[in-house]
Design a protein around this motif. Structure first.
Motif, PDB file in Angstrom:
ATOM      1  N   UNK A   1       0.832  -1.201   0.000  1.00 33.91           N
ATOM      2  CA  UNK A   1       0.000   0.000   0.000  1.00 33.91           C
ATOM      3  C   UNK A   1       0.870   1.256   0.000  1.00 33.91           C
ATOM      4  N   UNK A   2       0.575   2.181  -0.923  1.00 31.49           N
ATOM      5  CA  UNK A   2       1.370   3.406  -1.021  1.00 31.49           C
ATOM      6  C   UNK A   2       0.526   4.652  -0.806  1.00 31.49           C
ATOM      7  N   UNK A   3      -0.752   4.511  -0.522  1.00 32.74           N
ATOM      8  CA  UNK A   3      -1.649   5.659  -0.446  1.00 32.74           C
ATOM      9  C   UNK A   3      -1.133   6.715   0.538  1.00 32.74           C
ATOM     10  N   UNK A   4      -0.892   7.926   0.026  1.00 37.14           N
ATOM     11  CA  UNK A   4      -0.478   9.039   0.854  1.00 37.14           C
ATOM     12  C   UNK A   4       0.966   9.022   1.298  1.00 37.14           C
ATOM     13  N   UNK A   5       1.756   8.028   0.861  1.00 38.51           N
ATOM     14  CA  UNK A   5       3.159   7.928   1.256  1.00 38.51           C
ATOM     15  C   UNK A   5       4.062   8.280   0.063  1.00 38.51           C
ATOM     16  N   UNK A   6       5.370   8.285   0.317  1.00 38.39           N
ATOM     17  CA  UNK A   6       6.354   8.473  -0.757  1.00 38.39           C
ATOM     18  C   UNK A   6       6.740   7.094  -1.284  1.00 38.39           C
TER      19      UNK A   6
ATOM     20  N   UNK B   1      -0.812   3.648  -7.737  1.00 37.88           N
ATOM     21  CA  UNK B   1      -0.881   3.178  -6.350  1.00 37.88           C
ATOM     22  C   UNK B   1      -1.194   4.323  -5.395  1.00 37.88           C
ATOM     23  N   UNK B   2      -1.432   5.517  -5.951  1.00 35.63           N
ATOM     24  CA  UNK B   2      -1.894   6.704  -5.225  1.00 35.63           C
ATOM     25  C   UNK B   2      -0.954   7.156  -4.108  1.00 35.63           C
ATOM     26  N   UNK B   3       0.349   7.226  -4.390  1.00 33.29           N
ATOM     27  CA  UNK B   3       1.243   7.805  -3.385  1.00 33.29           C
ATOM     28  C   UNK B   3       1.079   9.324  -3.352  1.00 33.29           C
ATOM     29  N   UNK B   4       1.583   9.938  -2.295  1.00 37.32           N
ATOM     30  CA  UNK B   4       1.627  11.402  -2.261  1.00 37.32           C
ATOM     31  C   UNK B   4       2.644  11.923  -3.271  1.00 37.32           C
TER      32      UNK B   4
ATOM     33  N   UNK C   1       6.331   2.830 -16.309  1.00 40.72           N
ATOM     34  CA  UNK C   1       6.764   2.507 -14.945  1.00 40.72           C
ATOM     35  C   UNK C   1       6.331   3.595 -13.968  1.00 40.72           C
ATOM     36  N   UNK C   2       6.479   4.855 -14.366  1.00 42.27           N
ATOM     37  CA  UNK C   2       6.093   5.951 -13.475  1.00 42.27           C
ATOM     38  C   UNK C   2       4.570   6.022 -13.346  1.00 42.27           C
TER      39      UNK C   2
END
Length: 412
Positions: free
Chosen positions: A108-113, A140-143, A133-134
């Motif tokens: 899970x990457x939500x809200x993280x780097x 994955x909805x990272x910040x 790739x990017x």
């Protein structure tokens, strides 16, 4: 007699020391990104050098639809502050931002780097695999995406982009691959990161090409081109080509050929080749009226480096495996003959050109040649004049001098 005329007669524009002085002068202007003070100053210098030769010089105004102007960027982690660099193009609503949080790589990457690692390919341009790739990481909805791209120097490394590229869905912020062990420790320990990016978007950004002409009243014209703008200082990416460009202009002014000669220094290379597109649209002679096109592209005279106890050191030898002699079928024999004795990889551009020669070929020019390549500090902040030398610059410049003499010998 030691008259100015006698001094000019003795001056050899293709001598290594003269070429290296021009590399140093170019580097002294600082960062050369399109629209930057360093890029504008370099264009003024090139304009003045060409005008001083008695050539007919003009500026060709152009505009690129957007540019991201960066003031500063950093990543704080475990008590260290790392230099950072956004990957163009940032989300327009996050041209400047501050963020704190944790680094993740899996799950899970939500809200993280989200840490994304990419291998460096020997290609100056962002390609479909990089984009996918990017984009997949952004899904994955990272910040934000914290990106490392492997490079020979382990420094920050970035790719050329196009004006048509969509902004990333989330900020993509790069740090040097040399910091991967530190990132791995932060990932394992759950340490917090702080990211600071200060920048802004500008639109319809003005720029210019510099065009110089020697008019001999001939039906045919030789075109000589070189890019001026670049991501960083780019002394060895751009400097050798610009130095050879000026040397060829000095030679033509001193010994005019029977054909016309047109020199063009282009802007906007790293964000879409805007200067070359503008020149081809208005300013370039037609393919039928062009006897040849010589393009002085990237990285044609750079050292090979090796890592020692004190860090990277130059071997003093040329990095010949990273440069290509690019030529059309119609100029293949001449290109090979001119570069005889120069260790360089031949590239027959029968299907497409390399760098800005892509546009030249696509526009219908059949007789072209040039050099393109990369080097140890290519597209990285560490690209300084120390990456080349008079001894490395001179053989390539003299090879271009031989091509010039074959295509446009002095009249009379």
């Amino acid at each position: 007699m030691n008259t100015p005329q006698a001094q000019a007669h003795r001056f050899d524009p293709f001598a290594g020391e003269a070429l290296y002085r021009d590399v140093e002068r170019y580097a002294a202007f600082g960062v050369h990104r399109y629209g930057s003070p360093g890029e504008r100053a370099a264009m003024v210098w090139i304009h003045d050098e060409l005008a001083g030769l008695g050539l007919e010089v003009r500026s060709q105004a152009l505009s690129m639809s957007r540019q991201y102007e960066l003031d500063e960027a950093s990543v704080g982690i475990e008590g260290e502050v790392l230099p950072a660099f956004p990957h163009w193009w940032m989300p327009e609503g996050q041209a400047r931002f501050s963020w704190q949080g944790r680094l993740v790589a899996d799950g899970e990457a939500h809200g993280q780097a989200l840490w994304l690692q990419l291998p460096r390919e020997r290609n100056a341009y962002l390609n479909d695999q990089h984009r996918e790739a990017i984009t997949a990481a952004a899904r994955r909805q990272p910040a934000l995406i914290l990106l490392t791209i492997d490079s020979p120097s382990d420094e920050l490394y970035t790719y050329n982009v196009n004006q048509e590229d969509a902004p990333w869905p989330v900020p993509v912020v790069m740090v040097a691959a040399a910091h991967k062990p530190l990132l791995a420790r932060a990932l394992a320990s759950g340490s917090r990161l702080s990211v600071q990016v200060q920048g802004r978007y500008c639109y319809q950004v003005p720029g210019r090409n510099v065009i110089a002409r020697l008019d001999r009243g001939a039906d045919q014209t030789l075109v000589v081109s070189t890019p001026v703008s670049s991501w960083f200082v780019s002394a060895c990416e751009r400097g050798p080509g610009i130095a050879t460009f000026l040397a060829m202009a000095r030679e033509v002014a001193a010994h005019p050929p029977s054909v016309n000669v047109l020199f063009v220094a282009t802007a906007g290379h790293e964000i879409g080749h805007g200067g070359m597109e503008a020149f081809l649209a208005e300013g370039a002679p037609s393919p039928q009226a062009t006897c040849a096109w010589i393009h002085l592209g990237a990285s044609h005279a750079s050292h090979r480096w090796e890592r020692g106890p004190q860090g990277w050191r130059s071997t003093g030898q040329v990095d010949d495996g990273a440069r290509m002699l690019v030529f059309s079928p119609d100029l293949a024999a001449l290109a090979r003959e001119s570069f005889e004795g120069v260790a360089i990889t031949p590239f027959l551009a029968d299907k497409m050109g390399v760098g800005e020669l892509r546009e030249v070929k696509a526009a219908g020019y059949r007789r072209f040649m040039g050099v393109a390549g990369s080097h140890h500090f290519f597209h990285s902040p560490g690209d300084t004049p120390e990456g080349t030398s008079p001894r490395l610059l001179e053989p390539v410049a003299r090879a271009f001098a031989r091509a010039l003499a074959a295509i446009a010998p002095p009249a009379g």
